[in-house]
Design an enzyme around this catalytic site. Structure first.
Site, PDB file in Angstrom:
ATOM      1  N   THR B  49       0.900  -1.443  -0.544  1.00  0.00           N
ATOM      2  CA  THR B  49       0.239   0.258   0.095  1.00  0.00           C
ATOM      3  C   THR B  49       0.595   1.051  -0.193  1.00  0.00           C
ATOM      4  O   THR B  49       2.326   0.845   0.210  1.00  0.00           O
ATOM      5  CB  THR B  49      -0.034   0.166   1.162  1.00  0.00           C
ATOM      6  OG1 THR B  49       0.040   0.373   1.869  1.00  0.00           O
ATOM      7  CG2 THR B  49      -1.314  -1.167   1.585  1.00  0.00           C
ATOM      8  N   CYS B  50       0.884   2.313   0.057  1.00  0.00           N
ATOM      9  CA  CYS B  50       0.775   3.840   0.217  1.00  0.00           C
ATOM     10  C   CYS B  50       1.864   3.653   1.398  1.00  0.00           C
ATOM     11  O   CYS B  50       2.946   4.416   1.607  1.00  0.00           O
ATOM     12  CB  CYS B  50       0.496   4.881  -0.125  1.00  0.00           C
ATOM     13  SG  CYS B  50      -1.489   5.046   0.721  1.00  0.00           S
ATOM     14  N   ARG B  52       3.272   0.765   3.133  1.00  0.00           N
ATOM     15  CA  ARG B  52       3.807   0.130   3.610  1.00  0.00           C
ATOM     16  C   ARG B  52       3.936  -1.267   3.145  1.00  0.00           C
ATOM     17  O   ARG B  52       2.781  -1.899   1.678  1.00  0.00           O
ATOM     18  CB  ARG B  52       2.976  -0.485   5.161  1.00  0.00           C
ATOM     19  CG  ARG B  52       1.866  -1.390   5.133  1.00  0.00           C
ATOM     20  CD  ARG B  52       1.175  -2.064   6.155  1.00  0.00           C
ATOM     21  NE  ARG B  52       0.908  -1.311   7.064  1.00  0.00           N
ATOM     22  CZ  ARG B  52       1.884  -0.760   8.300  1.00  0.00           C
ATOM     23  NH1 ARG B  52       2.470  -1.417   8.754  1.00  0.00           N
ATOM     24  NH2 ARG B  52       1.773   0.104   9.075  1.00  0.00           N
ATOM     25  N   HIS B  98       1.651  -8.998  14.034  1.00  0.00           N
ATOM     26  CA  HIS B  98       2.128  -7.556  13.164  1.00  0.00           C
ATOM     27  C   HIS B  98       0.918  -7.254  12.568  1.00  0.00           C
ATOM     28  O   HIS B  98       0.466  -6.339  12.266  1.00  0.00           O
ATOM     29  CB  HIS B  98       3.276  -7.939  12.441  1.00  0.00           C
ATOM     30  CG  HIS B  98       3.665  -6.729  12.360  1.00  0.00           C
ATOM     31  ND1 HIS B  98       3.869  -5.730  12.524  1.00  0.00           N
ATOM     32  CD2 HIS B  98       3.036  -7.106  10.225  1.00  0.00           C
ATOM     33  CE1 HIS B  98       4.214  -4.385  10.979  1.00  0.00           C
ATOM     34  NE2 HIS B  98       3.362  -5.186   9.983  1.00  0.00           N
ATOM     35  N   GLU B 113      -7.918   3.877  11.567  1.00  0.00           N
ATOM     36  CA  GLU B 113      -7.951   3.864  10.006  1.00  0.00           C
ATOM     37  C   GLU B 113      -8.995   2.589   9.472  1.00  0.00           C
ATOM     38  O   GLU B 113      -8.371   1.409  10.174  1.00  0.00           O
ATOM     39  CB  GLU B 113      -7.859   4.892   9.610  1.00  0.00           C
ATOM     40  CG  GLU B 113      -6.644   3.793   9.627  1.00  0.00           C
ATOM     41  CD  GLU B 113      -6.432   2.927   8.162  1.00  0.00           C
ATOM     42  OE1 GLU B 113      -7.647   3.391   7.265  1.00  0.00           O
ATOM     43  OE2 GLU B 113      -5.146   3.139   7.427  1.00  0.00           O
ATOM     44  N   GLU B 115      -9.534   1.632   6.053  1.00  0.00           N
ATOM     45  CA  GLU B 115      -9.072   1.182   5.025  1.00  0.00           C
ATOM     46  C   GLU B 115      -8.131   0.627   4.903  1.00  0.00           C
ATOM     47  O   GLU B 115      -7.978  -0.680   4.026  1.00  0.00           O
ATOM     48  CB  GLU B 115      -8.221   2.821   4.761  1.00  0.00           C
ATOM     49  CG  GLU B 115      -8.773   2.681   2.986  1.00  0.00           C
ATOM     50  CD  GLU B 115      -7.764   4.240   1.589  1.00  0.00           C
ATOM     51  OE1 GLU B 115      -6.912   5.442   2.706  1.00  0.00           O
ATOM     52  OE2 GLU B 115      -7.230   4.314   1.287  1.00  0.00           O
ATOM     53  N   GLN B 119      -7.929  -3.240   1.699  1.00  0.00           N
ATOM     54  CA  GLN B 119      -6.558  -3.118   0.825  1.00  0.00           C
ATOM     55  C   GLN B 119      -5.974  -4.598   1.369  1.00  0.00           C
ATOM     56  O   GLN B 119      -5.264  -5.180   1.101  1.00  0.00           O
ATOM     57  CB  GLN B 119      -5.101  -1.824   1.986  1.00  0.00           C
ATOM     58  CG  GLN B 119      -6.004  -0.782   1.190  1.00  0.00           C
ATOM     59  CD  GLN B 119      -5.276   0.583   1.876  1.00  0.00           C
ATOM     60  OE1 GLN B 119      -4.284   0.712   3.355  1.00  0.00           O
ATOM     61  NE2 GLN B 119      -4.561   1.775   0.525  1.00  0.00           N
ATOM     62  N   SER B 193      -2.260  27.421   8.309  1.00  0.00           N
ATOM     63  CA  SER B 193      -3.604  27.662   7.992  1.00  0.00           C
ATOM     64  C   SER B 193      -3.372  27.151   6.142  1.00  0.00           C
ATOM     65  O   SER B 193      -4.746  26.532   6.800  1.00  0.00           O
ATOM     66  CB  SER B 193      -3.721  29.576   7.474  1.00  0.00           C
ATOM     67  OG  SER B 193      -2.654  30.265   7.549  1.00  0.00           O
TER      68      SER B 193
END
Lengths: 260, 359
Positions: B49-50, B52, B98, B113, B115, B119, B193
């Site tokens: 994934t992005c 891991r 893990h 999270e 998501e 995945q 900001s």
């Protein structure tokens, strides 16, 4: 035994309320669906009760305080289903269910349901007038619920202390909109109800007319007074329902024995 | 039979390193085939994934399998076949725990999270479809999905924002609902900001005005965010057009006053105004919060809410770890001794509660 559907309906609302509390505690969203199912079941049973009662007495079921409270609870449930899925799933149902339980339990337990009589056919416009007015009170009741929710949400946002229910509540702007829409629905129904009474020249005591006019004027001002700000609108819509409930008791007292 | 895991993640490697080892979907089947044919490896799966890249293997020979995994990773990253620093090499119970933590969201950048579960399910499905998993990895991944489900029976692990940006966005959504109709204004083009405004834009905010004392800086930031730059002294005149005001100037005194905001609120017909004051000293007079329909948050109050969210999640992590440790023990016993796995969450079993109220 004709009260059985109303008793079951009250139990449905109670179970729906318990399911929402449990879903908040455990995070199980399946319980929310159960809540909506219970609300729908309760509404269907309310409808069945009112239909059966109407057939039994040959009149719109608004002949005593017991029936008026049942009809008021049905109207509030109707508006609850009418104002959108998003509100229902975000705790409006949780706030509505106890109100319905309270109204129906009060109706079932208090000695306000004398033995049934068969009423002579009435002018259908009189029944129409009564039904419209009680439905208006249903909308005002739910506006009061939305007002209380707005105040609870606003308090958390202003104090910057977000409680456990905060993330389950509807957006505060949506609550303000829902509040105003319900007030408008109520004022339109009440206006139609009062107009129908005036058009048929319904004979009522001056005090009843006065109360009706005060109530109508108060809600009209509340609906129009956009510059008043959402907080005050919420506060007044919660408080004004008490005025409406008082008016309802007065009207019922006036009509007691004759049927509305 | 042992389970092994060789991987790197956002916790151990920067994005430039992660992308060197990442395996795109189009190459996944071939990579699984290659990995499965290496010495010591009986079954394999790859999670890429992005955040891991992890290689899982059921090994008949632990040493040979780990060497194979390292060799494969080295070839992939075009580096020497030794454990490069950002990699972690786990075996046995460490590898089991893990994956259980990964699918439960406990190893994610935003703890809790959801998501990542999707995945990993996708990665497992790809490995199963390629025929590279067998009895052991099938059971392992399915067990991991059950653990994730159990962990998420607690709402607190995913509830509440944990950073100033996410607090701001969540509060905005709790005030306005969908942000698609909202306009925001940045007063003072500082980094915080800008990040906050970007977070709002990512949730669909309709448009952004940028006002800064140096107009060129406002123009460049507005261009970067697809917004409109305005002169600083014009900002107050545009307040009636906005729903969200993010202020972060270096002014030594308040630049947004109650006297400016009160008439704006009267024009809004009850629609609320959300004001975020990220400046120190503060830019917005605190008494603005007393106005009906105005919701003012300064940096301290945003950080306090983020801290509150993080604390709730931290408490939950301890409970989740207890639950995961029990599942690791059960699975390890099944893997090494063949002891049957207990079916999870059976009624009457002593299940560690994830609900703070229940403990």
């Amino acid at each position: 035994m004709d009260r059985l559907p109303l008793i079951l309906s009250t139990l449905c609302f109670l179970l729906g309320f318990a399911a929402t509390l449990a879903s908040l505690r455990t995070g199980r969203h399946g319980l929310r669906r159960f809540h909506v199912a219970m609300m729908a079941g309760g509404f269907a049973l309310q409808t069945l009760f009112l239909l059966q009662r109407g057939r039994t007495i040959g009149h719109c079921p608004l002949t005593d305080l017991f029936e008026v409270l049942a009809f008021l609870s049905w109207s509030a449930a109707l508006f609850y289903f009418g104002i959108g899925r998003a509100f229902r799933l975000s705790l409006l149902g949780m706030f509505t269910a106890p109100l319905l339980v309270l109204l129906q339990t009060g109706a079932l337990l208090a000695p306000i349901d004398p033995p049934h009589r068969l009423f002579a056919p009435h002018n259908p416009w009189v029944q129409f007038h009564a039904a419209l007015c009680v439905m208006a009170y249903g909308a005002f009741a739910l506006a009061g619920v939305a007002g209380v929710m707005y105040l609870a949400q606003e308090r958390q946002l202003k104090r910057r202390h977000l409680g456990v229910f905060f993330f389950e509540m509807p957006p505060i702007a949506d609550l303000a909109t829902a509040n105003l829409r319900l007030l408008w629905a109520g004022i339109l129904l009440l206006s139609a109800g009062l107009a129908s009474a005036a058009s048929i020249g319904m004979a009522v005591a001056p005090s009843v007319w006065t109360w009706g006019a005060v109530l109508w004027g108060a809600y009209l001002l509340l609906s129009l007074a956009r510059r008043m700000g959402p907080r005050r609108t919420a506060l007044f819509s919660a408080g004004a329902f008490l005025l409406a409930a008082a008016a309802l008791c007065l009207f019922n007292h006036f009509y007691q024995g004759g049927g509305l | 039979m042992q389970i092994l895991c060789l991987g790197l993640s956002h916790q151990t490697a920067a994005v430039e390193t992660r992308e060197r080892f990442a395996i795109p979907d189009t190459e996944l089947a071939r990579a699984l085939g290659t990995l499965g044919s290496l010495p010591g490896i009986a079954e394999t799966a790859i999670v890429s994934t992005c955040n891991r890249v992890e290689f899982y293997a059921a090994a008949t020979d632990v040493h040979a399998a780990m060497c194979s995994l390292l060799q494969f990773a080295a070839e992939r990253g075009k580096c020497a076949p030794v454990v490069p620093k950002p990699f972690y090499a786990l075996k046995g119970e460490a590898a089991l725990g893990h994956l259980f933590r990964v699918v439960s969201g406990l190893e994610s950048m935003v703890i809790g999270e959801t998501e990542i579960l999707g995945q990993v399910k996708k990665a497992y499905a790809a490995a199963a479809a390629a025929g590279s998993t067998g009895r052991n990895l099938n059971k392992f991944f399915q067990r991991a999905f059950n653990v994730a489900k159990e962990v998420r029976t607690s709402p607190a692990i995913t509830r509440g924002p944990v950073s100033v940006g996410s607090v701001t966005v969540d509060l905005a959504e709790k005030i306005f609902g969908k942000l698609a109709a909202c306009r925001a204004m940045i007063l003072g083009a500082g980094e915080t900001s800008e990040l906050t405004a970007k977070a709002l834009l990512s949730r669909g905010v309709k448009s952004i005005f940028v006002a800064n004392r140096t107009f060129e800086r406002a123009a460049s930031l507005a261009a970067a965010m697809g917004g409109e730059a305005i002169r600083f002294d014009e900002a107050a005149r545009r307040y009636p057009e906005i729903d969200i005001l993010i202020s972060s100037t270096a002014a030594p005194h308040a630049v947004v006053t109650r006297a400016q905001i009160a008439p704006v609120l009267r024009q809004r017909s009850g629609r609320p105004l959300f004001l975020i004051d990220l400046a120190v000293p503060r830019d917005i007079e605190p008494c603005v919060n007393d106005l009906d329909g105005a919701f003012l948050y300064d940096i301290d109050s945003l950080q306090a809410i983020a801290h509150q969210g993080m604390e709730v999640r931290r408490k939950e992590i301890a409970r989740c770890e207890t639950l995961i440790a029990r599942h690791v023990g059960d699975f390890h016993a099944w893997l090494t001794t063949g002891r049957p796995l207990p079916s999870h969450a059976e009624p009457g079993t002593a299940e560690p509660s994830l609900n703070p109220a229940a403990s």
